[in-house]
Write a protein that holds these residues in place. Structure first.
Motif, PDB file in Angstrom:
ATOM      1  N   THR A  55      40.416  54.469  18.470  1.00  0.00           N
ATOM      2  CA  THR A  55      39.272  53.579  18.258  1.00  0.00           C
ATOM      3  C   THR A  55      39.823  52.204  17.948  1.00  0.00           C
ATOM      4  O   THR A  55      40.608  52.040  17.005  1.00  0.00           O
ATOM      5  CB  THR A  55      38.399  54.057  17.071  1.00  0.00           C
ATOM      6  N   HIS A  76      41.158  46.900  26.336  1.00  0.00           N
ATOM      7  CA  HIS A  76      40.032  47.064  25.412  1.00  0.00           C
ATOM      8  C   HIS A  76      39.930  45.863  24.469  1.00  0.00           C
ATOM      9  O   HIS A  76      40.937  45.302  24.061  1.00  0.00           O
ATOM     10  CB  HIS A  76      40.212  48.345  24.592  1.00  0.00           C
ATOM     11  N   HIS A 128      29.368  46.366  13.114  1.00  0.00           N
ATOM     12  CA  HIS A 128      29.737  46.835  14.451  1.00  0.00           C
ATOM     13  C   HIS A 128      29.651  48.361  14.520  1.00  0.00           C
ATOM     14  O   HIS A 128      30.596  49.065  14.138  1.00  0.00           O
ATOM     15  CB  HIS A 128      31.143  46.350  14.805  1.00  0.00           C
ATOM     16  N   PRO A 129      28.509  48.872  14.995  1.00  0.00           N
ATOM     17  CA  PRO A 129      28.341  50.326  15.069  1.00  0.00           C
ATOM     18  C   PRO A 129      29.019  50.952  16.286  1.00  0.00           C
ATOM     19  O   PRO A 129      29.254  52.157  16.302  1.00  0.00           O
ATOM     20  CB  PRO A 129      26.816  50.500  15.162  1.00  0.00           C
ATOM     21  N   ASN A 130      29.328  50.149  17.285  1.00  0.00           N
ATOM     22  CA  ASN A 130      29.930  50.674  18.511  1.00  0.00           C
ATOM     23  C   ASN A 130      31.257  49.983  18.778  1.00  0.00           C
ATOM     24  O   ASN A 130      31.304  48.771  18.963  1.00  0.00           O
ATOM     25  CB  ASN A 130      28.994  50.468  19.708  1.00  0.00           C
ATOM     26  N   LEU A 131      32.321  50.772  18.815  1.00  0.00           N
ATOM     27  CA  LEU A 131      33.653  50.216  19.005  1.00  0.00           C
ATOM     28  C   LEU A 131      34.279  50.845  20.245  1.00  0.00           C
ATOM     29  O   LEU A 131      33.954  51.989  20.591  1.00  0.00           O
ATOM     30  CB  LEU A 131      34.523  50.530  17.780  1.00  0.00           C
ATOM     31  N   PRO A 132      35.187  50.111  20.901  1.00  0.00           N
ATOM     32  CA  PRO A 132      35.867  50.704  22.063  1.00  0.00           C
ATOM     33  C   PRO A 132      36.643  51.946  21.630  1.00  0.00           C
ATOM     34  O   PRO A 132      37.345  51.907  20.615  1.00  0.00           O
ATOM     35  CB  PRO A 132      36.839  49.599  22.503  1.00  0.00           C
ATOM     36  N   SER A 133      36.493  53.034  22.357  1.00  0.00           N
ATOM     37  CA  SER A 133      37.253  54.241  22.027  1.00  0.00           C
ATOM     38  C   SER A 133      37.650  54.960  23.309  1.00  0.00           C
ATOM     39  O   SER A 133      36.955  54.860  24.331  1.00  0.00           O
ATOM     40  CB  SER A 133      36.438  55.162  21.118  1.00  0.00           C
ATOM     41  N   TRP A 134      38.771  55.649  23.264  1.00  0.00           N
ATOM     42  CA  TRP A 134      39.282  56.382  24.423  1.00  0.00           C
ATOM     43  C   TRP A 134      40.256  57.451  23.933  1.00  0.00           C
ATOM     44  O   TRP A 134      40.664  57.432  22.767  1.00  0.00           O
ATOM     45  CB  TRP A 134      39.972  55.424  25.416  1.00  0.00           C
ATOM     46  N   TRP A 189      36.456  49.941   7.394  1.00  0.00           N
ATOM     47  CA  TRP A 189      36.464  50.988   8.433  1.00  0.00           C
ATOM     48  C   TRP A 189      36.074  52.292   7.751  1.00  0.00           C
ATOM     49  O   TRP A 189      36.796  52.793   6.886  1.00  0.00           O
ATOM     50  CB  TRP A 189      37.844  51.071   9.068  1.00  0.00           C
ATOM     51  N   GLY A 241      32.693  55.804  11.607  1.00  0.00           N
ATOM     52  CA  GLY A 241      32.936  55.279  12.943  1.00  0.00           C
ATOM     53  C   GLY A 241      32.508  53.843  13.123  1.00  0.00           C
ATOM     54  O   GLY A 241      32.552  53.315  14.231  1.00  0.00           O
ATOM     55  N   GLN A 242      32.084  53.195  12.011  1.00  0.00           N
ATOM     56  CA  GLN A 242      31.587  51.817  12.101  1.00  0.00           C
ATOM     57  C   GLN A 242      32.451  50.856  11.286  1.00  0.00           C
ATOM     58  O   GLN A 242      33.151  51.261  10.365  1.00  0.00           O
ATOM     59  CB  GLN A 242      30.142  51.763  11.586  1.00  0.00           C
TER      60      GLN A 242
END
Ligand code: MN
Length: 313
Positions: free
Chosen positions: A169, A178, A155-161, A87, A108-109
């Motif tokens: 993340t 998620h 994995h360049p795109n992960l669930p985030s909120w 991470w 972020g990946q």
């Protein structure tokens, strides 16, 4: 790269309840080490805690500053029986492996490498890079998957909120609605929490999971107990929620999973369920066996395993 002694994972002890009815939080402090020229703080395995679910290794790398070209450099080394999970918080690192993958990981990946029956890889900071901050984890593969085919995922795109002043993340597994994309072999979760202004949150937990929370930046209070950077709070299992107060500018990683029931052996970069399996991997690496394949493009020597700590194998 791991240089610790072989350690058997113990099953989770039952939690003791304090007089106020709150579960005791185990406070685990880090051991300082160096990996590929970068200072790290190692939280697992440790005498106090071998595993959280199938998470069996936890290094907090950096935050480190260095002159461009003087960053992390980890030469060719093998793995079996585990998934390496990176991470990235700050900095950029190039991964190469014996399946032919060449992948830069950026903030972020996540990189997930499934070693299965055998893989080799290298990791190095980009030559233009002057910083590194990351969490490097291993996930033990269960016996039925420990000899699976090696694989690599980026994995360049992960669930985030964001809720209540906290940015979430999801790194691995599922949380609420998620789902993270990493392919896993055991029920577990990994989540990054960051708060710019500070946050006071109640997180629902799965009582069948055990959990730990490591501060990567700043500090937090968990059930009114204060935890500083590089302190791992082991929360145990049977908890239905976590009350967490993050100070401004704080970052934590939450790890959870179903407690491991089988014994896990860790030696150097190998995870196994028997000494013979690990001794064979060591022999195959030293012999240059095709099991681990070859890495192209890396300029430097392969790493050599230290002598096995067991005789008669
Ligand atoms: Mn490695």
């Amino acid at each position: 790269m791991n240089t610790s002694k072989p350690q058997a994972a113990a099953s989770s002890p039952a939690l003791t309840l304090q007089e106020n009815g709150e579960n005791t939080i185990q406070r685990i402090s880090a051991r300082h080490a160096e990996v590929g020229g970068i200072p790290i703080n190692r939280l697992m395995p440790s005498r106090q805690r071998r595993t959280i679910g199938a998470w069996c290794f936890l290094d907090h790398a950096g935050p480190a500053q260095f002159a461009p070209g003087a960053g992390m450099r980890v030469g060719p080394h093998p793995h079996i029986g585990l998934q390496t999970f990176t991470w990235m918080i700050k900095g950029e690192v190039l991964h190469r492996d014996s399946l032919g993958n060449e992948q830069i990981i950026r903030p972020g990946q996540v990189n997930l490498m499934t070693a299965g029956r055998g893989i080799a890889h290298t990791e190095e900071s980009l030559s233009t890079e002057d910083t590194l901050h990351a969490a490097q984890l291993w996930i033990a593969l269960p016996p039925e998957a420990s000899a699976c085919a090696p694989a690599f995922e980026h994995h360049p795109n992960l669930p985030s909120w964001s809720t209540d002043g906290c940015d979430f993340t999801l790194l691995a597994g599922s949380y609420n609605t998620h789902h993270a994309p990493a392919r896993l072999y055991s029920p577990l979760v990994g989540m990054d929490l960051f708060s710019t202004m500070g946050a006071d949150i109640h997180l629902p937990l799965n009582p069948e999971f055990e959990y730990g929370l490591l501060m990567l930046e700043g500090q937090a209070e968990i059930n009114k107990q204060r935890f500083a950077i590089d302190e791992l709070a082991y929360l145990g299992h049977s908890n239905t929620q976590l009350h967490l107060q993050l100070s401004p500018g704080s970052r934590a990683i939450l790890l959870g999973g179903e407690p491991c029931t089988e014994e896990i052996l860790i030696w150097w970069n190998f995870v196994g369920h028997s000494k013979a399996e690990i001794a064979q991997a060591q022999h195959d690496w030293e012999a240059g066996n095709e099991r681990f394949g070859a890495i192209s493009g890396y300029d430097g020597p392969r790493l050599t395993a230290p002598p096995l700590p067991w005789s008669g194998l």
